[in-house]
Structures are given as C-alpha cells and as structure tokens.
Design an enzyme around this catalytic site. Structure first.
Site, PDB file in Angstrom:
ATOM      1  N   CYS A 153      66.323  81.874  24.609  1.00 26.61           N
ATOM      2  CA  CYS A 153      66.050  81.443  25.774  1.00 26.61           C
ATOM      3  C   CYS A 153      67.232  81.317  26.857  1.00 26.61           C
ATOM      4  O   CYS A 153      67.283  82.205  27.845  1.00 26.61           O
ATOM      5  CB  CYS A 153      65.564  79.975  25.529  1.00 26.61           C
ATOM      6  N   HIS A 180      66.796  74.967  31.287  1.00 25.47           N
ATOM      7  CA  HIS A 180      67.516  75.347  29.980  1.00 25.47           C
ATOM      8  C   HIS A 180      68.843  75.865  30.362  1.00 25.47           C
ATOM      9  O   HIS A 180      69.318  76.747  29.854  1.00 25.47           O
ATOM     10  CB  HIS A 180      66.768  76.033  29.074  1.00 25.47           C
TER      11      HIS A 180
END
Length: 614
Positions: free
Chosen positions: A111, A172
């Site tokens: 990610c 994130h």
C-alpha cells in the site's frame, strides 16, 4: 499582348485578363486556375494553423477527474478481466464504455509505497517511501514517517490550476512529524482541499481479527518479556529469602512492577491499536474514534455525493480511495452471504455497488460527459490472507504471486480502466505496458499544468495511447522494487512486440511448492528467505504471462542480449537515484505517543461527532 500580372498572395486576387488570341485566352485561363488553387491552398493552410488540434482541444477542456482506487483487489476479481463468478457490473460498465489496460502495473506490491508513487509519478525509492529493514508500510498513525513535504503530488498542481481537490477514504501516507497537530504529511498539506476518511488504513487489527498485522505479534513479545521479568523477580525473591543473592528489595519490587505492567500492556494492546489507528477524520478534525464500521460505507458515499454536488460547476479532482477490499472485509448486512466467494466476494460486490452509486450521482448531477474516470487497485490481492480453508484475500487470475512479492506479476498487475464519454473510444483494449505512475503526468497535462522539471518523473502521459494516436507506450523499461531492493525489471522490445521480464531476486515460497509465503503476513524482500539468481530468471511475458517457463541460453537465442540490455537499463536507472531519508525505516516507523492523534485527553481517545448518514 500585355503581360499577365500574377498576384497570388493570400488575400489578394488581382488578375489582368488577356486581350487577344485564343491561345492567349487558354494560357491565361490556366494561370487563373493555378492561381486560384494556390490561393485556396494558402487559405486552408492559414485556417488549419489557426484551428486547435484534437489534443489541444482535449487539454483545453479541463475535465473533471474522478480517481477510484481499491485496496488489495486482485485483477482476477473483476468480470471485465475474466472473472465469471463475481458480480461487478458497474466496474465492467466502465470498461465497456471506456478503455481497458491489460498490462497496467503498480510501482510496488504494498500500500504505502504504491500510493506514494501514484500521487507523485515517481518510484517510491525516490521519495524515500520504502524501508530497508522489513517495515514495508507505515505501521502506526502516530509515527513520524510519511510522504515528504518536498514531494509534489498531482493534487498540488491541479489545485494551483484552479481545481477543487478532494480525497475520500484511505490515506496511509503519514500524518504528523513533531507534534500531534502539525499535520506535516496530511492530505491537506499535499494539495487536497478536502479530506474525509482514514489517515491510516483499515486493518484486521481494527476488528481484532485472528488475521493480525501487528496485534498478535506485539502480544507475543509483551508476554515473553513478562515471563522473563516475572522469572527474574521470583529468582531475586528466592535469592533474597535464602540469602544466596545479596540484593536489596528495590530491584525485586521494580522487576515485579515491570512484569505486571507488561502483562497489563499485553492485555490492552489490542484496544490501543483500535483507538490509535482505526478512526475517521474530516480535514484536521477527528470525527469518529474508534470507527463504527457499519456506518463507514454509508458515510463515505454520503461524503462523495456531497463533494460532487458542491463542486459540480467544476473543475474538480476527486480521489476516492476505497477501504474495500482489505481485511477485515467490513461489509454491510444486505451484502453478506450474497456472493459465491464468501466474505471476500461479498466485500468485492459491495465495492462494485459503491462504484455504481457514485456513477449514479455523476449522472444525476449532469457530470458524466465532462468527467474522466479512472479505476484501479493499489496492488494485487493478498494470497496469505487465509485461515484454514477460507481465503480472505483476492485472486490474481493467471498471474503468479500476490501482494508483497516485489517482482511477480500477481502482486503488481492491476486493473486499469479509463472512461470519458465522447472523448475516449468505448470498448478499446490496450495491451501496452502502463503504470499507476502514469496518472500523474496524464491528469496534470489535462488540467493545463506542467510536469515538474526539477525532479525525475517516471510516469508517462497516457492520453495519446488512450486516444489511439500513439501505437506504443512510452515505457521501454519498468523497474520492480521490494522495499529499497530491486527485484525485477521488464523490457518492452517494441520492434519484436516482446515483453521480457528479468527477476534478480525472488522470495522463497512456504511451504515448498506453494505459490506464496503462507505462515507469514507477507513475503520478505531480503535475507535468508529470498534467492538471488545468477544468472537472473528470464521470462517472455508475451507468450508466458503466468511466468511458468524459465528461459535459458539453450532455449532462448536472445538470452544474453536481453540480459545485457536490461542490466544496462538498470544501471542507467540507478544513476538517476539520489540518497534520501527512508521514511519507513525504524526511526520514522515506530509509535510515538506525542504524535498520536486523539479527540480527547490522551489516552482517552473516544468521540462520535458524525451525524447518522441518510
């Protein structure tokens, strides 16, 4: 006979006709015809030079831009990429009405680095959004690492060009640097006017799943330390009572208190993670800590609709970063048990429904024809998300490997769909190599901005390829990293139409003969659990997209030529790299209490400030 005066300059047609002789008349008629043609050609040339080209028309149109990114979705999970057992009609409709990319590649198989590359158009190693010690993604919201402030995102450029910019969903990429409110890595610091969603990432630990990213590991470490200190305390007590160890009671008391503290910490660490990482923010304000999961999907859809209505007069850039389909696969009740693939399939089909709701909002607001839509995933599906015989991760189709595996196709081959009605041809399929990094220069140029010249941009403008005005992708080589380590590279040999893939390093799958690192959360990038290949592994993806047939000098006449060319490209690429601080290494990736966002006095982080969604 008087001479003929030939004045064929554009804008002037002053001809003197002949006065005698039939042959003179024919001659002069010919001169008139030639002169008129010359004048007409000149006028057409002037008009064409003044008329804008098709590409400049498109660039001048400044479309709205809607970017849709799934989390951990496998390319084999979607109907338009070959799945006939999962229902994804809305994503499939995007492909039917637009352009589908079949060799679309993420810049990383996890990610944080993949998303950093997407937003900046640069390999994550350039921005330091990688690790060298196994911390593959940001581990805590309260860590100091994140997307550096000197990086330029496409949102920042589009905002400068007058676009309203929004991010809804997962971030994130860091939050704070030195205090709990400096927000140095926050989306609003990187070009977004509006943010609503998770500054961190939805994780199994948010629901205290057995599939745990860090809770189980931390509990085991704390329990081990508790046992050690308890043993020390008991030993000191026994030594003190038997007079075998000459020690005061103070070390005994401190070791016993420390053991009790560790035991309590192991008990409460799960709750700490839920409150520390699993919360929602609107801009700089925490609205829900911890999250109420059954409200999350309606709240996100409500926020998307609100943004589109507020900014329907455009232009706008909206990045919808889905929390789906990452574990713990939070799914609303009306989708549970409806798919043929368990909870994971339910979650995929719910995400497709969300895409449909967003498309409906565009239609209602009259935005469909003026909006470029892009759909993708940040990387491939996770094969290791498995408990017993139940698979909680995605399917990567015919491609080998999955999430976290630096070079194998299954971890980096992702969906890529563009739709822009009336501009992009419907139903077009492109098999040229493209990258998530290409979105950066594409949207920047569509918005009338300039790609930065003060840094290396690895992405390429996709518009000529999407329109069909370019036959080939501008990518000749693409590099595939695992943390800061180069694991593989591909070469598009255009004159032969061949896609070569070279693996320098591959993870050791567990157990032997498996296709993933079962028993681990993710495959490693370095150390004893990887193999350095000498010579490197060679595949021809054009004929072998599943990477099952290793080519050798005996089976491939071009083996040494390919190796030499790819290694030369790697050397040239590495010369463009500059040393930068690694944001995901230990110092930037440990929990720091003073950086922890909290909507109350720490550690009483609890609030519910969001109205119920309609």
């Amino acid at each position: 006979m008087r001479p003929v005066i030939n004045r064929c300059a554009p804008g002037s047609l002053d001809l003197m006709l002949p006065q005698a002789a039939s042959e003179g008349i024919v001659f002069h008629s010919l001169q008139i015809s030639l002169c008129f043609r010359s004048w007409l050609a000149a006028m057409l040339a002037v008009l064409l030079s003044l008329a804008p080209s098709a590409s400049s028309d498109i660039s001048a149109s400044r479309p709205n831009i809607l970017l849709l990114m799934a989390d951990d979705l496998g390319i084999g999970d979607i109907g338009c990429y070959g799945n006939n057992t999962m229902r994804t009609p809305n994503i499939d409709r995007l492909a039917e009405d637009g352009v589908k990319l079949t060799q679309h590649i993420s810049a990383a198989s996890l990610c944080t680095p993949s998303r950093a590359a997407f937003l900046t158009g640069r390999y994550p190693v350039r921005s330091g959004m990688v690790s060298s010690i196994g911390y593959r993604v940001l581990q805590w919201t309260g860590a100091s690492g994140g997307l550096p402030t000197n990086e330029t995102t496409f949102a920042k450029i589009l905002k400068e060009k007058g676009y309203a910019t929004g991010l809804i969903g997962k971030w994130h990429l860091g939050l704070n640097c030195e205090s709990a409110s400096d927000h140095c890595h926050h989306p609003l610091h990187h070009g977004f006017d509006h943010f609503y969603g998770m500054p961190f990432s939805l994780m199994g630990d948010c629901a205290r799943w057995e599939l745990s990213e860090k809770r189980v590991n931390l509990e085991q470490k704390l329990n081990f330390l508790f046992q050690v200190l308890a043993l020390v305390a008991l030993t000191l007590v026994a030594g003190k009572l038997t007079h075998l160890i000459p020690v005061s009671w103070m070390p005994v008391i401190w070791s016993a208190l420390s053991a009790v503290l560790l035991l309590a910490s192991s008990y409460f660490v799960g709750a700490l993670i839920v409150h520390a990482d699993c919360f929602l923010m609107r801009n700089h304000t925490i609205t829900e800590q911890p999250m109420c999961f059954q409200r999350t999907t309606p709240l996100i859809l409500q926020e998307v609709a609100s943004f589109l209505k507020r900014n329907k007069h455009g232009p706008f850039l909206l990045f919808v970063s889905f929390l789906h389909v990452h574990i713990p696969l939070i799914t609303m009740e009306n989708f549970l048990g409806k798919s043929l693939h368990g909870l994971y399939g339910d979650n995929v089909e719910e995400m497709d429904w969300m895409v449909g709701r967003i498309l409906d909002t565009l239609d209602v607001e009259g935005l469909s024809n003026s909006t470029l839509i892009y759909f993708t995933s940040d990387h491939g599906g996770s094969l290791e998300n498995q408990l017993g015989n139940t698979q909680y991760g995605g399917w990567n189709g015919i491609y080998k490997g999955g999430k976290g595996m630096g070079g194998w196709e299954g971890g980096i081959r992702v969906p890529g769909i563009f739709r822009w009605p009336g501009v992009l041809p419907a139903g077009r399929v492109i098999g040229e190599p493209t990258s998530l990094m290409d979105v950066f220069p594409t949207v920047v140029r569509l918005a009338g901005g300039e790609v930065p010249q003060d840094r290396v941009i690895d992405g390429q403008d996709l518009l000529p390829l999407l329109l069909g005005t370019a036959q080939h992708s501008d990518h000749e080589f693409l590099m595939h990293y695992c943390e800061r380590f180069l694991h593989a590279a591909r070469w598009h040999q255009r004159d032969r139409g061949t896609m070569w893939k070279v693996h320098f390093v591959t993870p050791v799958f567990q157990p032997e003969g498996a296709g993933a690192c079962y028993g681990r959360k993710v495959c490693p990038c370095f150390g004893e659990k990887v193999v350095h290949h000498d010579p490197p592994l060679l595949f021809d993806l054009s004929r072998d997209p599943s990477e099952t047939h290793i080519l050798t000098p005996a089976s491939e006449p071009m083996f040494y030529q390919v190796m030499e060319r790819v290694q030369q490209a790697v050397r040239e690429h590495q010369r463009t790299l500059s040393p930068v601080p690694l944001q995901l290494d230990r110092l930037g990736n440990i929990w720091r209490p003073w950086l922890q966002p909290c909507c109350g006095p720490f550690p009483l982080c609890w609030c519910l400030r969001e109205d119920d969604p309609q």
